[in-house]
Design an enzyme around this catalytic site. Structure first.
Site, PDB file in Angstrom:
ATOM      1  CG  ASP A 196     -55.244 -22.806  12.320  1.00  0.00           C
ATOM      2  OD1 ASP A 196     -54.125 -22.462  12.769  1.00  0.00           O
ATOM      3  OD2 ASP A 196     -56.262 -22.090  12.416  1.00  0.00           O
ATOM      4  CG  HIS A 210     -56.230 -24.594   7.286  1.00  0.00           C
ATOM      5  ND1 HIS A 210     -56.477 -23.365   6.732  1.00  0.00           N
ATOM      6  CD2 HIS A 210     -57.051 -24.706   8.368  1.00  0.00           C
ATOM      7  CE1 HIS A 210     -57.433 -22.757   7.434  1.00  0.00           C
ATOM      8  NE2 HIS A 210     -57.788 -23.548   8.430  1.00  0.00           N
TER       9      HIS A 210
END
Length: 871
Positions: free
Chosen positions: A229, A388
């Site tokens: 992400d 992430h």
């Protein structure tokens, strides 16, 4: 001692008292219906029934107080007419038309108070009335004994004395009341609509995750989906991609729109060249690009346009990066609300969550991150891992995670556009994703000719063309600069052909675009020497004696249709002629997906050879175009999926026009079509009904009633299940050679609860404008059953009540509206009107004042100021 007679012996006004008696009886009956079969009610239903029942009960207590004041006034007035007035009340209680024995118990307390008032008068007429009331009360005591058990169950909660009757007679009585009232109607009148019960399984997270949100629980054992992400990052994203390449592991990158660029005021994407290049390299390496919102905001706190911008803006940027971007979406922080989930469904995006959280955003130690992931994987056995790609610690932790997973026999799954696919071992069942029916762009040519030089002049064509143009722009978002309009003298043969060959040819039309063509004017049919008919449309400068050279033959339109770049084209001709063979189009179970692949060239005409176009439609339109406009307004959505295909439009228009005129519209696919179907996507109607809402004229309503008689009926709502439209519709329609063909509408695509609620509200608006208030009320009620927090439907239901002079009920729903959406100014204006009509001047003034605070320059500001000053 008898009261002193007054000088005037005018009859007493008993109107208010008799009206109050009727209201007392109605409330008494409603309470009984409300609590009938109470054991079958759910806890939620029992709670709202108690709340509304208490309201009904206390309203009746106030009516009793008001009438007791009337009794005292009558008894002390000295007016000899008082005895006739009291006798009239007794006549109604004893023998009123339609009263059951059990009904009379509603008046017992009133009768006692009236008897007490009359007892103060010692005159002979008063003594006779007192005796008569004593006999009536004795009779009521007998009725009470008969009804004791049942009435106690209903009224015992209100701490009053009980009343009753025999069971079999009670059931007959209750059956009669249920014909007058329903529990649902009573609750709705008091501002309550119970939602449909939630399904046993949450629809958004089914057992196999083959629909709704995906958490990763249904992946095959030892199957992992890697997701990253918050990127793309200028450094770390590329490093992560290099590590994934070493292990042959695909991944999904959920990217934040602001990292990719911006969306301009014109709606076009302006990309950051560096990060867009990073994203394209991810795609080229076999990874998937997905949407992670525009600014990484907590979307559960966003709504309306702000929420749309977060979701749709990033989709625009990702599409600009590469059309291969996926239809996947992840909510930042996993924070989502119903509006966000429904917006995804509307945009045909799929929410992907996770069940394995690395917490790499919080944990600064790479080894700790790796241990956490591996421990959770061991516990879950499969799933979606959340990383992430904006942290260096993630880059350091990733190799350790992948080394262990490979060693333990885990396989990695990627996204192929339809579902998760693993590189080895058994692949899971594909997860279906809806195909977006939208087009890249929309184009139109709209022609209307009234002022013919050598043909009979028409009265409707130019107006029809203008109405179609406005509908395309205002309802379906066709850009004005993409619509070529030719009216009267502009619509020469040269002008019409130039619109196709020159203006469209140089317009920049693309393969995923659509083209809508509308012609209103004369048509003609000419028989060729071979015996075959050939149809023509007639330009404004055509000579009836030179049709072959002055008019435009259907063969020319065929050639134009085959040369168009657009994926789908629909020709709608409000003219009668014959002589063009059409091929039959069929429905498909996977309509949207298949339709996106197939070229479509279709035509709908107003009638066949030797038929005259009926120009007696409402508002100066032809019957055909008026019906077409009604179809585009929403009535052509025969399967209730929010889409109107050309096939559905024809299935609505053709039989409707044939039923009210001597025309037989024809429909089919032009030669060269590959079976594609032109699609209109109905926008949500956001109109809050108010005094400014326009309704249709009498002739329009009359014609629409005739048109609607030809429509297949929807399946009505039943109990705890929402109403449904027919899955498919089969209609027999003429082709242009005069033969018959069966056309079948496509199967409806699945809809979210929010979409169903919006469509019910939209149907309610149509019905309101046709002054079909009972049907409109039912649709707004349906919308609220599906979505209890739907302020738009709550306001509109209130306004239907208001329109029927049910002002107290209307006020309750306007109050519900402002509770749901306190900023909705028009609801306060409506609330003020409802309170004013109901006689609540103080509440009305407060509502009008609130409207002025919210919309001091709004369209109702002058009116609201006047009402405040009056109050």
């Amino acid at each position: 001692m008898a009261p002193t007679p007054t000088a005037a012996a005018a009859p007493l006004d008993t109107t208010a008292v008799m009206a109050n008696l009727q209201d007392v009886l109605a409330a008494y009956r409603k309470i009984i219906v409300l609590f009938a079969d109470e054991k079958t009610l759910s806890p939620a239903e029992r709670t709202v029934a108690n709340q509304v029942g208490q309201g009904l009960f206390h309203e009746n207590r106030q009516r009793v107080v008001d009438m007791e004041a009337h009794w005292d006034t009558w008894a002390s007035s000295g007016n000899p007419q008082r005895f006739d007035a009291i006798a009239g009340v007794l006549d109604y209680v004893e023998s009123g038309a339609g009263l059951f024995d059990a009904d009379r118990l509603a008046f017992r307390e009133l009768l006692r108070s009236l008897q007490a008032s009359v007892a103060k008068d010692s005159s002979l007429p008063a003594i006779k009335l007192h005796k008569r009331m004593g006999e009536d009360l004795d009779a009521m005591a007998e009725i009470e004994r008969n009804y004791e058990k049942e009435i106690r169950l209903v009224f015992g909660r209100f701490d009053t004395r009980a009343i009753d009757l025999k069971r079999e007679r009670w059931e007959d009585y209750l059956a009669s009341l249920k014909k007058l009232y329903s529990r649902e109607k009573i609750l709705k009148d008091y501002g309550v609509v119970l939602p449909y019960p939630a399904p046993k399984e949450v629809a958004r997270k089914s057992k196999n995750e083959d629909e709704g949100e995906v958490f990763g629980n249904s992946l095959p054992p030892k199957t992992i989906v890697l997701t990253f992400d918050d990127g793309p990052h200028g450094v770390y994203t590329a490093e992560i991609a290099a590590i994934l390449k070493q292990y042959g592991a695909p991944a999904i990158f959920f990217q934040v729109g602001s990292n990719l660029g911006v969306v301009g005021a014109d709606g076009k994407a302006k990309l950051n060249a560096k990060t867009a290049d990073v994203s394209r390299k991810l795609l080229d390496a076999g990874h998937t690009l997905a949407n992670h919102s525009m600014t990484h905001a907590q979307l559960s706190k966003r709504s309306g346009d702000a929420l749309k911008t977060e979701i749709l803006g990033t989709d625009t940027l990702l599409t600009a990066v590469d059309a291969r971007r996926s239809a996947l979406f992840r909510f930042p922080y996993g924070a989502r609300n119903e509006e966000g989930l429904d917006l995804l469904a509307t945009a045909h995006l799929r929410s992907i969550m996770w069940n394995i959280d690395s917490l790499d955003w919080a944990d600064p130690v790479p080894s700790s991150i790796a241990d956490r992931v591996l421990q959770t994987v061991a516990k879950e056995g499969r799933g979606i891992v959340l990383f992430h790609d904006i942290h260096e610690r993630t880059v350091k932790a990733l190799p350790a995670v992948l080394d262990r997973l490979v060693a333990e026999g885990y396989q990695f799954a990627g996204w192929d556009g339809k579902g998760f696919v693993v590189s080895k071992g058994a692949a899971p069942a594909p997860t279906p994703v809806a195909v977006n029916p939208g087009y890249s762009d929309s184009w139109a040519i709209v022609i209307g000719i009234d002022d013919y030089a050598k043909w009979p002049k028409l009265q409707y064509a130019a107006r029809d063309a203008q109405a179609i143009r406005e509908t395309l722009i205002q309802k379906f978002g066709f850009p004005t600069e993409h619509i070529v309009s030719l009216t009267n003298k502009e619509a020469t043969r040269t002008g019409i052909l130039a619109a196709f060959h020159d203006r469209l040819a140089h317009s920049g039309m693309k393969k995923n675009d659509r083209l809508f063509v509308f012609f209103a004017g004369h048509g003609a049919t000419r028989q060729l020497s071979s015996g075959r008919d050939l149809g023509y449309i007639i330009p404004v400068d055509s000579d009836p004696n030179q049709i072959a050279t002055d008019a435009i033959p259907m063969t020319e339109l065929q050639n134009i249709a085959e040369s168009l770049t657009a994926k789908h084209a629909l020709f709608v001709m409000d003219a009668c002629y014959s002589g063009l063979g059409l091929t039959r189009g069929g429905g498909s179970g996977n309509f949207l997906r298949d339709n996106a692949k197939r070229m479509g060239r279709q035509m709908l005409t107003a009638g066949g050879a030797d038929q005259l176009v009926a120009d007696g439609g409402p508002n100066g339109h032809s019957v055909f175009t008026w019906t077409l406009l009604q179809g585009l307004a929403g009535k052509g959505d025969l399967n209730g999926d929010g889409l109107i295909t050309a096939t559905e439009l024809a299935a609505y228009v053709a039989p409707a026009v044939a039923a009210v005129s001597r025309q037989t519209p024809a429909f089919g696919s032009l030669p060269g079509s590959e079976g594609g179907d032109f699609v209109f996507e109905l926008p949500a109607d956001g109109e809050f009904l108010s005094g400014q809402t326009t309704q249709l004229s009498g002739d329009a309503i009359a014609l629409n009633s005739k048109l609607d008689a030809t429509r297949p009926p929807a399946v009505p709502a039943s109990g705890d299940k929402p109403a449904a439209a027919p899955a498919t519709t089969t209609v027999v329609v003429k082709d242009l050679q005069g033969g018959e063909q069966k056309i079948v509408t496509p199967v409806a695509v699945p809809s979210s609860t929010r979409q169903l609620a919006q469509r019910a509200n939209d149907r309610g608006l149509q019905l309101y404008k046709e002054k079909q208030y009972a049907l409109a009320e039912a649709q707004f009620t349906e919308a609220l059953k599906l979505r209890p927090d739907f302020a738009l439907a709550a306001n509109n239901l209130g306004f239907v009540y208001y329109k029927q002079d049910k002002f107290a009920e209307a006020a309750r729903w306007f109050e519900n509206t402002v509770k749901i959406d306190p900023s909705r100014a028009v609801a306060y204006l409506n609330l003020g009107d409802a309170h004013a009509k109901a006689g609540n001047a103080d509440k009305a003034k407060k509502a009008f004042s609130t409207y002025l605070e919210l919309a001091p320059s709004g369209p109702g500001a002058t009116y609201a100021k006047q009402q405040v000053e009056k109050g």
